[in-house]
Design a protein around this motif. Sequence first.
Motif, short mmCIF file in Angstrom:
data_model
loop_
_atom_site.label_atom_id
_atom_site.label_comp_id
_atom_site.label_asym_id
_atom_site.label_seq_id
_atom_site.Cartn_x
_atom_site.Cartn_y
_atom_site.Cartn_z
N THR A 236 -8.40 37.19 -15.52
CA THR A 236 -8.84 35.80 -15.44
C THR A 236 -10.06 35.57 -16.34
O THR A 236 -10.78 36.52 -16.69
N PRO A 237 -10.33 34.31 -16.69
CA PRO A 237 -11.53 34.02 -17.47
C PRO A 237 -12.81 34.47 -16.76
O PRO A 237 -13.75 34.96 -17.41
N GLU A 238 -12.84 34.32 -15.45
CA GLU A 238 -14.03 34.71 -14.69
C GLU A 238 -14.27 36.22 -14.78
O GLU A 238 -15.41 36.68 -14.96
N GLU A 239 -13.20 36.99 -14.67
CA GLU A 239 -13.34 38.45 -14.76
C GLU A 239 -13.77 38.86 -16.17
O GLU A 239 -14.61 39.74 -16.34
N GLY A 240 -13.21 38.22 -17.19
CA GLY A 240 -13.58 38.54 -18.56
C GLY A 240 -15.03 38.18 -18.85
O GLY A 240 -15.74 38.94 -19.53
N LEU A 244 -17.91 41.19 -19.98
CA LEU A 244 -18.46 41.35 -21.33
C LEU A 244 -19.94 41.72 -21.34
O LEU A 244 -20.33 42.62 -22.10
N PRO A 245 -20.81 41.09 -20.55
CA PRO A 245 -22.23 41.51 -20.58
C PRO A 245 -22.41 42.98 -20.21
O PRO A 245 -23.25 43.67 -20.80
N ARG A 246 -21.61 43.49 -19.26
CA ARG A 246 -21.69 44.90 -18.90
C ARG A 246 -21.22 45.77 -20.06
O ARG A 246 -21.78 46.85 -20.30
N LEU A 247 -20.22 45.30 -20.77
CA LEU A 247 -19.70 46.05 -21.91
C LEU A 247 -20.74 46.13 -23.02
O LEU A 247 -20.96 47.19 -23.62
N LEU A 248 -21.43 45.02 -23.28
CA LEU A 248 -22.44 44.99 -24.34
C LEU A 248 -23.63 45.89 -24.00
O LEU A 248 -24.29 46.41 -24.90
N ALA A 249 -23.88 46.08 -22.70
CA ALA A 249 -25.03 46.88 -22.28
C ALA A 249 -24.70 48.36 -22.15
O ALA A 249 -25.61 49.17 -21.92
N SER A 250 -23.43 48.73 -22.31
CA SER A 250 -23.05 50.12 -22.09
C SER A 250 -22.88 50.85 -23.42
O SER A 250 -22.08 50.45 -24.25
N THR A 270 -16.73 33.04 -23.93
CA THR A 270 -17.78 32.20 -23.34
C THR A 270 -19.04 33.02 -23.07
O THR A 270 -20.16 32.60 -23.38
N ALA A 271 -18.86 34.21 -22.50
CA ALA A 271 -20.00 35.07 -22.19
C ALA A 271 -20.71 35.51 -23.47
O ALA A 271 -21.95 35.63 -23.49
N ALA A 272 -19.97 35.77 -24.53
CA ALA A 272 -20.58 36.18 -25.79
C ALA A 272 -21.48 35.07 -26.34
O ALA A 272 -22.60 35.33 -26.80
N ARG A 273 -20.98 33.85 -26.30
CA ARG A 273 -21.80 32.72 -26.79
C ARG A 273 -23.05 32.54 -25.94
O ARG A 273 -24.14 32.28 -26.45
N GLU A 274 -22.89 32.70 -24.63
CA GLU A 274 -24.04 32.56 -23.74
C GLU A 274 -25.07 33.66 -23.97
O GLU A 274 -26.26 33.48 -23.69
#
Length: 353
Positions: A236-240, A244-250, A270-274
């Motif tokens: 889902t969009p919510e799960e994605g 993503l923030p956890r992925l960027l931090a790992s 959406t998370a990437a833009r934020e």
Amino acid sequence: MSESCQPADPPTPVTGRAKMSDVARIAGVSQAVVSRLLRGDETLRIREETRNRVLEVAAQLRYTPNEVARALRRAESGILGMAVHDTSNPVYSEIMAGAQEEASASGYALLLADADELARSDRTFERIVRGNRIDGLLLQRGSSTADETIAKIAATRLPLLLVNDRTRGEIGSVALDDDDATYLATRHLVELGHTAIAHLKLGNPKARSEARTRGWRRALREAGLPDGSQLRGGHTPEEGAAALPRLLASGTAPTGVVVSNVLAAVGAMTAAREAGLRIPEDLSIVAVHDVFFARHLSPPLTVVRLPLRELGRRSVAAILRQLEGAPARHEIITELAPELIVRGSTAPRRKQP
């Protein structure tokens, strides 16, 4: 094939015991017409010459319906059931469209059900599965569809087929080439110069998730690159968006991400833009599956398109074979290869100053 079509002249010989498909092929009608005619379906409307042709071919071939298979059937309704775990999912709508086309062409109606409701509601289960309303069930299970649900359906002896599943048990299945899908997506990023390529995986169903993980790793290995970070991105969009923030931090921050589900990819964008990242300048994203709105996103989403409509068609054809008495088997659609659709969410990796 239309019921008005003429049989081939001369027909292909039949070796061994004749099957319903042989009668249908030589008579020039669909298998559904043969089935309904030979079981005395009074609602069947065909021309008298067609009726006589089918009966003549059946007599010539000494075709005898499989009484054992017929006895196992729980209904003679002319209806197939299809249960998916999220009827609003646009990915599933393509599968359902293909299933509907094949069912209609074979003289069947398609009844849509919610897989999760089927699992949690005894009333729904009894009404649909045990209620003699359907002749067979196509099940597209999602992340929350437990093996116990499948076992419960199978125990009723209702013909069952798993859609986009790689089961190797007694239950038949038709699956897509999930391995090649993520391989193609990852190779696209490699060819753009990305060396830190992460993966947002499905998680469940396990077999589908593992196949897509294999494709991602295979492309990295062929390119001589180490495995990147991998986390569950869900469906889902919510799960994605949460992943993503956890992925960027790992570990090493990726410059490219393969997302195993297109809806999760929407949330990841959406998370990437934020997070202040530009797509594709700072982060390239490619997803598995195409949906109608993917090209309307900003930027348009690069995807790997899989033959979803053909999956629906092939699944119905497979369960109809089971209704004739054929043993359940497992198919993977490989002749229609995954297709990379390049849009604006992927670009060459930026050189560091």
